[in-house]
Design an enzyme around this catalytic site. Structure first.
Site, short mmCIF file in Angstrom:
data_model
loop_
_atom_site.label_atom_id
_atom_site.label_comp_id
_atom_site.label_asym_id
_atom_site.label_seq_id
_atom_site.Cartn_x
_atom_site.Cartn_y
_atom_site.Cartn_z
N ARG A 37 0.82 -1.32 0.17
CA ARG A 37 0.12 0.17 0.08
C ARG A 37 1.10 1.25 0.06
O ARG A 37 0.42 2.34 -0.56
CB ARG A 37 -0.92 -0.08 1.11
CG ARG A 37 -2.13 -0.97 0.97
CD ARG A 37 -3.22 -0.82 2.12
NE ARG A 37 -4.30 -1.67 1.92
CZ ARG A 37 -5.29 -1.87 2.76
NH1 ARG A 37 -5.03 -1.37 3.88
NH2 ARG A 37 -6.26 -2.58 2.24
N LYS A 199 -17.70 -18.05 3.16
CA LYS A 199 -19.10 -17.83 3.48
C LYS A 199 -20.04 -17.16 2.72
O LYS A 199 -19.79 -16.00 2.07
CB LYS A 199 -19.29 -17.12 5.09
CG LYS A 199 -18.81 -18.02 6.01
CD LYS A 199 -19.05 -17.34 7.56
CE LYS A 199 -18.79 -18.30 8.53
NZ LYS A 199 -18.63 -17.68 9.85
N GLY A 356 -9.99 -9.11 0.58
CA GLY A 356 -9.28 -10.20 1.41
C GLY A 356 -8.30 -11.17 0.90
O GLY A 356 -7.01 -10.46 0.86
N GLY A 379 -11.94 -4.63 2.30
CA GLY A 379 -13.55 -4.34 2.54
C GLY A 379 -14.08 -3.59 1.62
O GLY A 379 -15.16 -3.69 1.08
C1 3PG Z 1 -8.57 -1.96 5.27
O1 3PG Z 1 -7.34 -2.39 5.67
O2 3PG Z 1 -9.48 -2.60 4.98
C2 3PG Z 1 -8.74 -0.39 5.56
O3 3PG Z 1 -7.46 0.20 5.68
C3 3PG Z 1 -10.04 -0.33 6.23
O4 3PG Z 1 -9.81 -0.40 7.47
P1 3PG Z 1 -10.80 -0.92 8.54
O5 3PG Z 1 -11.70 -2.01 8.17
O6 3PG Z 1 -10.38 -1.00 10.23
O7 3PG Z 1 -11.80 0.54 8.43
MG MG Z 2 -10.92 -3.94 6.55
#
Ligand code: 3PG
Ligand code: MG
Length: 405
Positions: A37, A199, A356, A379
């Protein structure tokens, strides 16, 4: 694609720029364990610095819940950034708002880079607090958002701040949005999606959106077992959300109505338990022994998926098809991933992956450099697959209208 500003639309020379990045990177023993990142935002940081901006870099790390937690400091990340910027000085401020960063900004000259301490050490970040956003905005003249992977969070440094400062997308944010638009917004058809993972329950809305937007939907991983169970197949001791069978059947009906071809496993690799180097047992899907579990799609299924992908021009991938961390249950994922890589290299397929475990699975298959685009988002990628606007993206679009010119 809706419109937002990019670095092409703003003049940053002699200005302080608040740059929101996502440096929420994996750490080990106080060091950055995976700098992907950081690397992916380097072009934006360098472009801003070279254009004569004072670059104020802001990020969250982990989930400290508004408290200062030493292990979640961004100081090691600032050190990693310094190493990667090769000679460009990077300053670190031990807070993200108030006198400490204000004094640091005052000492900066054009082209300098400052990294602020973890935004989530203040509760106002996650509550999208206007006062906290104002304190951040006080550090800069312009806001640039390069954190697509945090765009699913309506947090102060992502949302509220765009109401205060003229705002634009950084190069990484721009690349993510352009690639995702080419994959699902405005794609070259037919479109295939390969969706795996454990899931169904966590990906119900996402699958519902994909059956409407793709011609082929290949389902693998643990979630395929729930679909198999839903159509009356005995999955032995496999991971299976029995209570989701009704939802799975509804999705299959929806896919049929939308003329989306769903590819489910027709054979599988089974074992009594998940153990490395297990002897591979391939069974037809209707003959999974009662005391065995499905740990990967079988060779015929992988071949079916590859054949379907061959006739597509766009592909979206999220989630592994089997327990790829434990060979030989990486075989299905490897086979399909290598096919996607081959078709992409040949120029006939535009392929995007994210979310993921996906990038780890593709790296394991040795194809990370062969996909058209790999998203940095976890996410946020999943949220985007659901087809709903992400707060961070909506904020940039609204700000483009609020601050024209
Ligand atoms: C992630 O790694 O998915 C993002 O940096 C967001 O982090 P968070 O799920 O803690 O908001
Ligand atoms: Mg996250």
């Amino acid at each position: 694609m809706a419109s937002f500003k990019t670095l092409d639309d703003i003049n940053v020379s002699g200005k302080a720029v608040l740059l929101r990045v996502d440096f929420n990177v994996p750490m080990q023993d106080g060091h950055v364990a995976d700098a992907t990142r950081i690397e992916r935002s380097l072009p934006t940081i360098v472009e801003l610095a070279e254009a004569g901006a004072r670059v104020v870099v802001a990020s969250h790390m982990g989930r400290p819940g508004g408290r200062r937690i030493r292990d979640l400091s961004l100081e090691p990340v600032a050190r990693e950034l310094t190493a990667r910027l090769k000679g460009r000085p990077v300053i670190f401020a031990e807070d993200c708002i108030g006198p400490v960063p204000q004094q640091a900004v005052a000492t900066m000259t054009d082209g300098d880079i400052l990294v602020l301490e973890n935004l989530r050490f203040h509760a106002g970040e996650e509550s999208n607090d206007m006062e906290f956003a104002s304190s951040l905005a006080r550090l800069a003249d312009i806001y640039v958002d390069d954190a697509f992977s945090a765009a699913h969070r309506a947090h102060a440094s992502v949302e509220a701040v765009t109401h205060i400062l003229p705002s634009a997308a950084g190069r990484l944010m721009q690349a993510e949005l352009e690639s995702l638009d080419a994959a699902l917004g405005n794609p070259k058809r037919p479109v295939a999606a390969v969706i795996g993972g454990a899931k169904v329950s966590s990906k119900l809305n996402l699958l519902g959106n994909l059956v409407e937007k793709t011609e082929v939907l290949a389902i693998g991983g643990g979630m395929a077992n729930t679909f198999l169970h839903a159509i009356g197949i005995d999955v032995g001791t496999s991971l299976c959300e029995h209570e989701m069978a009704g939802h799975a059947r509804t999705l299959l009906d929806k896919a049929k109505a939308a003329e989306c071809k769903v590819v489910l496993p027709t054979d599988a690799l089974v074992e009594a338990e998940l153990a490395a180097g297990a002897e591979v047992k391939v069974v037809p899907i209707k003959r999974v022994p009662k005391d065995r579990m499905i740990l990967d799609v079988g060779p015929k299924t992988a071949e079916d998926i590859c054949r379907q992908i061959e006739s597509c021009h766009t592909l979206i991938w999220n989630g592994p098809l089997g327990c790829f961390e434990v060979p030989p249950f990486d075989t299905g994922t490897n086979t399909v991933a290598r096919k996607v890589a081959e078709l992409t290299r040949a120029g006939g397929l535009f392929s995007v992956a994210g979310g993921g475990d996906t990038l780890a699975a593709l790296a394991h298959a040795g194809v990370s450099d062969d996909f058209s685009y790999l998203s940095t988002a976890g996410g946020a990628f999943l949220e985007w697959l659901k087809g709903k606007p992400l707060p961070g993206v909506a904020a940039l679009e609204r700000a483009a209208a609020d601050f024209p010119g």
